[in-house]
Design an enzyme around this catalytic site. Structure first.
Site, PDB file in Angstrom:
ATOM      1  N   ASP A  45     -38.709-131.478  90.945  1.00  0.00           N
ATOM      2  CA  ASP A  45     -39.840-131.027  90.124  1.00  0.00           C
ATOM      3  C   ASP A  45     -40.616-132.214  89.555  1.00  0.00           C
ATOM      4  O   ASP A  45     -41.838-132.156  89.417  1.00  0.00           O
ATOM      5  CB  ASP A  45     -39.337-130.132  88.987  1.00  0.00           C
ATOM      6  N   GLY A  46     -39.900-133.301  89.232  1.00  0.00           N
ATOM      7  CA  GLY A  46     -40.561-134.511  88.712  1.00  0.00           C
ATOM      8  C   GLY A  46     -41.545-135.064  89.740  1.00  0.00           C
ATOM      9  O   GLY A  46     -42.652-135.489  89.395  1.00  0.00           O
ATOM     10  N   ASN A 122     -46.874-128.150  83.277  1.00  0.00           N
ATOM     11  CA  ASN A 122     -45.755-127.556  82.528  1.00  0.00           C
ATOM     12  C   ASN A 122     -46.097-127.349  81.050  1.00  0.00           C
ATOM     13  O   ASN A 122     -46.105-126.240  80.578  1.00  0.00           O
ATOM     14  CB  ASN A 122     -44.526-128.474  82.579  1.00  0.00           C
ATOM     15  N   GLU A 123     -46.349-128.473  80.339  1.00  0.00           N
ATOM     16  CA  GLU A 123     -46.522-128.359  78.889  1.00  0.00           C
ATOM     17  C   GLU A 123     -47.028-129.642  78.269  1.00  0.00           C
ATOM     18  O   GLU A 123     -47.045-130.705  78.886  1.00  0.00           O
ATOM     19  CB  GLU A 123     -45.192-127.999  78.208  1.00  0.00           C
ATOM     20  N   ARG A 148     -44.091-127.582  59.683  1.00  0.00           N
ATOM     21  CA  ARG A 148     -43.315-128.794  59.394  1.00  0.00           C
ATOM     22  C   ARG A 148     -42.047-128.724  60.229  1.00  0.00           C
ATOM     23  O   ARG A 148     -41.352-127.696  60.211  1.00  0.00           O
ATOM     24  CB  ARG A 148     -42.892-128.864  57.919  1.00  0.00           C
ATOM     25  N   ASP A 150     -39.666-130.719  63.758  1.00  0.00           N
ATOM     26  CA  ASP A 150     -39.537-131.786  64.769  1.00  0.00           C
ATOM     27  C   ASP A 150     -40.752-131.845  65.690  1.00  0.00           C
ATOM     28  O   ASP A 150     -41.100-132.913  66.185  1.00  0.00           O
ATOM     29  CB  ASP A 150     -38.279-131.560  65.619  1.00  0.00           C
ATOM     30  N   ALA A 185     -37.353-126.969  65.879  1.00  0.00           N
ATOM     31  CA  ALA A 185     -36.686-127.109  64.580  1.00  0.00           C
ATOM     32  C   ALA A 185     -37.677-127.121  63.412  1.00  0.00           C
ATOM     33  O   ALA A 185     -37.834-128.130  62.716  1.00  0.00           O
ATOM     34  CB  ALA A 185     -35.834-128.386  64.567  1.00  0.00           C
TER      35      ALA A 185
HETATM   36  P1  NAD Z   1     -36.342-134.725  84.110  1.00  0.00           P
HETATM   37  O1  NAD Z   1     -35.904-135.417  85.335  1.00  0.00           O
HETATM   38  O2  NAD Z   1     -35.668-135.018  82.816  1.00  0.00           O
HETATM   39  O3  NAD Z   1     -36.328-133.139  84.428  1.00  0.00           O
HETATM   40  C1  NAD Z   1     -35.911-132.227  83.534  1.00  0.00           C
HETATM   41  C2  NAD Z   1     -35.540-130.942  84.268  1.00  0.00           C
HETATM   42  O4  NAD Z   1     -36.632-130.035  84.155  1.00  0.00           O
HETATM   43  C3  NAD Z   1     -35.231-131.057  85.765  1.00  0.00           C
HETATM   44  O5  NAD Z   1     -34.029-130.359  86.011  1.00  0.00           O
HETATM   45  C4  NAD Z   1     -36.414-130.334  86.420  1.00  0.00           C
HETATM   46  O6  NAD Z   1     -36.037-129.712  87.636  1.00  0.00           O
HETATM   47  C5  NAD Z   1     -36.716-129.300  85.379  1.00  0.00           C
HETATM   48  N1  NAD Z   1     -38.068-128.738  85.465  1.00  0.00           N
HETATM   49  C6  NAD Z   1     -39.257-129.386  85.515  1.00  0.00           C
HETATM   50  N2  NAD Z   1     -40.251-128.491  85.609  1.00  0.00           N
HETATM   51  C7  NAD Z   1     -39.665-127.251  85.618  1.00  0.00           C
HETATM   52  C8  NAD Z   1     -40.170-125.935  85.657  1.00  0.00           C
HETATM   53  N3  NAD Z   1     -41.480-125.693  85.672  1.00  0.00           N
HETATM   54  N4  NAD Z   1     -39.281-124.911  85.612  1.00  0.00           N
HETATM   55  C9  NAD Z   1     -37.959-125.126  85.555  1.00  0.00           C
HETATM   56  N5  NAD Z   1     -37.417-126.358  85.501  1.00  0.00           N
HETATM   57  C10 NAD Z   1     -38.263-127.394  85.527  1.00  0.00           C
HETATM   58  O7  NAD Z   1     -37.868-134.956  83.887  1.00  0.00           O
HETATM   59  P2  NAD Z   1     -39.017-134.870  84.943  1.00  0.00           P
HETATM   60  O8  NAD Z   1     -38.460-134.630  86.309  1.00  0.00           O
HETATM   61  O9  NAD Z   1     -39.911-136.022  84.706  1.00  0.00           O
HETATM   62  O10 NAD Z   1     -39.748-133.535  84.458  1.00  0.00           O
HETATM   63  C11 NAD Z   1     -40.468-133.492  83.267  1.00  0.00           C
HETATM   64  C12 NAD Z   1     -40.220-132.128  82.701  1.00  0.00           C
HETATM   65  O11 NAD Z   1     -38.914-132.094  82.162  1.00  0.00           O
HETATM   66  C13 NAD Z   1     -41.108-131.774  81.548  1.00  0.00           C
HETATM   67  O12 NAD Z   1     -42.334-131.224  81.967  1.00  0.00           O
HETATM   68  C14 NAD Z   1     -40.249-130.813  80.756  1.00  0.00           C
HETATM   69  O13 NAD Z   1     -40.590-129.468  81.022  1.00  0.00           O
HETATM   70  C15 NAD Z   1     -38.854-131.040  81.250  1.00  0.00           C
HETATM   71  N6  NAD Z   1     -37.992-131.350  80.114  1.00  0.00           N
HETATM   72  C16 NAD Z   1     -37.070-130.438  79.757  1.00  0.00           C
HETATM   73  C17 NAD Z   1     -36.273-130.653  78.659  1.00  0.00           C
HETATM   74  C18 NAD Z   1     -35.251-129.616  78.283  1.00  0.00           C
HETATM   75  O14 NAD Z   1     -35.104-128.660  79.036  1.00  0.00           O
HETATM   76  N7  NAD Z   1     -34.593-129.774  77.149  1.00  0.00           N
HETATM   77  C19 NAD Z   1     -36.412-131.824  77.897  1.00  0.00           C
HETATM   78  C20 NAD Z   1     -37.364-132.744  78.300  1.00  0.00           C
HETATM   79  C21 NAD Z   1     -38.166-132.492  79.419  1.00  0.00           C
END
Ligand code: NAD
Length: 267
Positions: A45-46, A122-123, A148, A150, A185
């Site tokens: 996905d990255g 994504n976001e 207020r 995180d 949070a």
């Molecule tokens: P990364 O390698 O840390 O990937 C995080 C995980 O998010 C991977 O398992 C990836 O497959 C999954 N992911 C990404 N887009 C997805 C989607 N649309 N639906 C389901 N899973 C998805 O980081 P990266 O590869 O650079 O990806 C960045 C993305 O990681 C950000 O857009 C964010 O959504 C996600 N992320 C998730 C968390 C969390 O779940 N706590 C935290 C930080 C970032």
């Protein structure tokens, strides 16, 4: 048709990239890194997010497709062992185009400088390294709450299964033109109060975040984060642009959700 391939960069993905490139060229398709009509991402996905941002300037002319060589491939619907079938499909059949909504984020500085505009697949996430974020949240021109905590995550429907899901947000089908706000949070007590539930906003219901306490913010757009100081407002809404996926086989969203998070019958 002109195509480009974005690889994750590891040996397996690079080898697959070379194979796809060779086969498609043999079928008289033209490899064009500058102006592709089809972008194939090979990785996870990255890698798909990287491919999307690389070709963000030509979203109306380019369709995307993902081949996954990693574990969870939410955007990557083709497996390496299906490559020959995929190549024949690309060469011989017109693809079906499926459009998903994107998030538009506009960051305006206090001192009248240039605004920054981004599109996210994504976001966006807004956090700080200096304690809590504190901002007024306005929705459709009305003050909604003072947040207020995180931070906040504002996601697209296709991003609702990513960071948003980990924050307790709902999963939204990408046929819905909407964005979702989820809290990280929030501080809730007798003095401070926020809604506490994820909010789903339709198109044209613009959300403004206006910092009350002057902090530097860590603003994430998909896989990259930038630090901003002197932020006047962060505007989020459903973008006019969409991402176009090239589909050569059905890949229903709810099947993808089930395979990724509940049970994958192929494992
Ligand atoms: P990364 O390698 O840390 O990937 C995080 C995980 O998010 C991977 O398992 C990836 O497959 C999954 N992911 C990404 N887009 C997805 C989607 N649309 N639906 C389901 N899973 C998805 O980081 P990266 O590869 O650079 O990806 C960045 C993305 O990681 C950000 O857009 C964010 O959504 C996600 N992320 C998730 C968390 C969390 O779940 N706590 C935290 C930080 C970032």
């Amino acid at each position: 048709m002109k195509f480009a391939i974005v690889s994750k960069g590891d040996e397996r993905s690079n080898n697959l990239k070379a194979t796809i490139k060779q086969y498609l060229t043999e079928f008289d398709l033209e490899y064009d890194k500058e102006e592709p009509e089809l972008v194939i991402s090979v990785g996870g996905d990255g890698t798909f997010l990287e491919a999307f941002h690389r070709y963000i300037g030509r979203l109306s002319e380019t369709a995307f497709l993902g081949v996954h060589t990693g574990h969870l491939g939410f955007y990557a619907d083709w497996l390496p062992e299906e490559i020959e079938k995929l190549i024949i499909e690309i060469a011989k059949t017109p693809s079906q185009i499926v459009e998903y909504p994107l998030l538009e984020v506009t960051i305006r500085p206090k001192s009248g400088g240039e605004e920054d505009r981004f599109l996210a697949l994504n976001e966006t996430t807004i956090k700080t390294a200096e304690g809590s974020v504190v901002f007024d949240v306005d929705i459709k021109g009305e003050h909604f709450e003072t947040f207020r905590g995180d931070g906040l995550c504002i996601s697209t429907p296709s991003g609702s299964t990513a960071y948003n899901k980990a924050l307790g947000g709902g999963i939204i089908h990408p046929s819905l033109n909407a964005i979702q706000l989820t809290e990280m949070a929030s501080i809730n007590n007798r003095v401070f109060r926020t809604i506490g539930s994820p909010l789903i906003l339709p198109k044209h219901h613009t959300c403004f975040l206006k910092p009350i306490v002057n902090r530097s913010f860590l603003i994430g757009i998909d896989h990259f984060t930038t630090t901003y100081t002197n932020v006047k407002s962060i505007q989020c809404r459903v973008a006019d642009e969409t991402i176009r996926f090239a589909r050569y086989k059905p890949f229903p969203f709810w099947k993808r959700v089930r395979d990724s998070f509940v049970a994958d019958d192929d494992i």
